[in-house]
Design a protein around this motif. Structure first.
Motif, PDB file in Angstrom:
ATOM      1  N   ILE A 189       0.832  -1.205   0.000  1.00  0.00           N
ATOM      2  CA  ILE A 189       0.000   0.000   0.000  1.00  0.00           C
ATOM      3  C   ILE A 189       0.869   1.260   0.000  1.00  0.00           C
ATOM      4  N   ASP A 190       2.075   1.178   0.576  1.00  0.00           N
ATOM      5  CA  ASP A 190       2.980   2.323   0.514  1.00  0.00           C
ATOM      6  C   ASP A 190       3.511   2.527  -0.908  1.00  0.00           C
ATOM      7  N   THR A 219      -2.925 -10.014  -2.625  1.00  0.00           N
ATOM      8  CA  THR A 219      -2.532  -8.744  -2.025  1.00  0.00           C
ATOM      9  C   THR A 219      -2.328  -7.671  -3.098  1.00  0.00           C
ATOM     10  N   LEU A 268      -5.752  -6.473  -4.430  1.00  0.00           N
ATOM     11  CA  LEU A 268      -6.497  -5.637  -3.487  1.00  0.00           C
ATOM     12  C   LEU A 268      -5.826  -4.298  -3.257  1.00  0.00           C
ATOM     13  N   ALA A 269      -4.507  -4.280  -3.160  1.00  0.00           N
ATOM     14  CA  ALA A 269      -3.804  -3.012  -2.976  1.00  0.00           C
ATOM     15  C   ALA A 269      -4.020  -2.109  -4.197  1.00  0.00           C
ATOM     16  N   ALA A 280      -7.854  -1.072  -4.393  1.00  0.00           N
ATOM     17  CA  ALA A 280      -8.134  -0.102  -3.331  1.00  0.00           C
ATOM     18  C   ALA A 280      -7.447   1.228  -3.647  1.00  0.00           C
ATOM     19  N   VAL A 323      -9.179   4.873  -4.028  1.00  0.00           N
ATOM     20  CA  VAL A 323      -8.697   6.083  -3.347  1.00  0.00           C
ATOM     21  C   VAL A 323      -8.488   7.219  -4.365  1.00  0.00           C
ATOM     22  N   ARG A 325      -3.924  11.915   0.143  1.00  0.00           N
ATOM     23  CA  ARG A 325      -3.500  11.476   1.476  1.00  0.00           C
ATOM     24  C   ARG A 325      -4.711  11.276   2.403  1.00  0.00           C
ATOM     25  N   SER A 369      -7.743  10.567   1.507  1.00  0.00           N
ATOM     26  CA  SER A 369      -8.487   9.385   1.062  1.00  0.00           C
ATOM     27  C   SER A 369      -7.797   8.109   1.518  1.00  0.00           C
ATOM     28  N   LEU A 370      -6.462   8.083   1.447  1.00  0.00           N
ATOM     29  CA  LEU A 370      -5.716   6.908   1.916  1.00  0.00           C
ATOM     30  C   LEU A 370      -5.957   6.691   3.411  1.00  0.00           C
ATOM     31  N   ASP A 371      -5.876   7.781   4.169  1.00  0.00           N
ATOM     32  CA  ASP A 371      -6.098   7.660   5.620  1.00  0.00           C
ATOM     33  C   ASP A 371      -7.518   7.190   5.916  1.00  0.00           C
ATOM     34  N   LEU A 407      -9.380   5.371   3.902  1.00  0.00           N
ATOM     35  CA  LEU A 407      -9.440   3.946   3.551  1.00  0.00           C
ATOM     36  C   LEU A 407      -8.963   3.094   4.724  1.00  0.00           C
ATOM     37  N   ARG A 408      -7.830   3.510   5.323  1.00  0.00           N
ATOM     38  CA  ARG A 408      -7.311   2.746   6.458  1.00  0.00           C
ATOM     39  C   ARG A 408      -8.309   2.745   7.614  1.00  0.00           C
TER      40      ARG A 408
END
Lengths: 188, 188
Positions: free
Chosen positions: A80-81, A141, A144-145, A148, A152, A174, A176-178, A180-181
């Protein structure tokens, strides 16, 4: 070849976007685009395969950028990073919010263009998945990454071009990523 | 109206799928579908608007099901749990893996059908977003939970119909949800 035309490609793109906005995509001809840009149809076809490609050429640039950013992410970066690094690079292509808004309005007005946009997004997700697999990430993985990540991107991009929005694209990505988490961590 | 035809809709769908698989979607006519099903063209058009709708009618059923499941989720359920409840209901529509595989092969073989499939997925995401908003979830969270949910569904569905896969759809959806959470929690 005619004489050198400074920034012919950019002039054609701008002329096309103006005409699509004024008269609609379907009503605009390549001849009109070339005329508005002060260039010939032949020059148009040296730069674009057809009038639709003017709207979607940026998508291929974005895809190349995403794939390279994922490949270039440090070995220590998780999936994801690596995807986040790719999305963070989007603003080197998506510079101008007003142009993006204008383009989106043209696309929204035409069913065929909306379909093409969905295909481009699906293609972005596939390219991201392949780039993650290239880093040794397993299939599930990677899929999905990537999917997702595109979710985002879609959400952040829609906010960026929404009327009245003032934030730049990178902080919206950023956020949107946060989000999502936060959303995913709520799973029972 | 002719005499009552038992399960005309199901017979038409099966005949259509057989013919699309044997001869291709484009080469198949409504007349041939009706004939194979032992029914008339008129009966076909009482059940389906056109031959494409045979392939996508299930998508609308799925959308209604997802929207209802989100609305019916307990008040205590967070956005992603409401989405998970919706996805978990998918197997009441997607019963038969072989039919799903056959349908997918027909769709993959035709660009127009692939586009239509992407539109249906985008429509599912929009419907989920709206259903979450209806629960009082804010825009950003609703969009991300819905888009991430569709990403989970896409990945799980692709695994379900992959050759050799033996697991049922619900556990595959659960694995995809768990993987989404694992992926998103890795964000730096």
């Amino acid at each position: 070849m005619g004489r050198w035309q400074p920034n012919a490609r950019g002039r054609l793109a701008q002329a096309a976007m103006e005409l699509y906005s004024e008269h609609g995509f379907e009503q605009t001809t390549v001849a009109e685009i070339a005329k508005r840009a002060g260039l010939t149809e032949r020059t148009f076809f040296r730069h674009y395969a057809d009038k639709r490609e003017v709207l979607f050429a940026g998508g291929s640039v974005l895809e190349d950028l995403f794939v390279r950013a994922v490949a270039d992410a440090p070995d220590s970066a998780g999936p994801i990073d690596a995807v986040a690094a790719a999305l963070a690079a989007a603003d080197t292509v998506l510079l101008d919010r007003e142009s993006a808004r204008q383009r989106q309005a043209v696309i929204e007005a035409n069913a065929e263009l909306r379909e093409r946009e969905l295909i481009k997004l699906a293609s972005l997700a596939s390219a991201l998945t392949a780039a993650l697999r290239g880093r040794g990430v397993t299939d599930l993985t990677a899929s999905l990454a990537a999917e997702a990540g595109i979710a985002v991107f879609k959400v952040a991009f829609a906010r960026w071009i929404a009327e009245g929005e003032r934030k730049d694209l990178p902080p919206l990505i950023r956020e949107s990523l946060d989000e999502l988490r936060a959303v995913a961590s709520g799973l029972s």
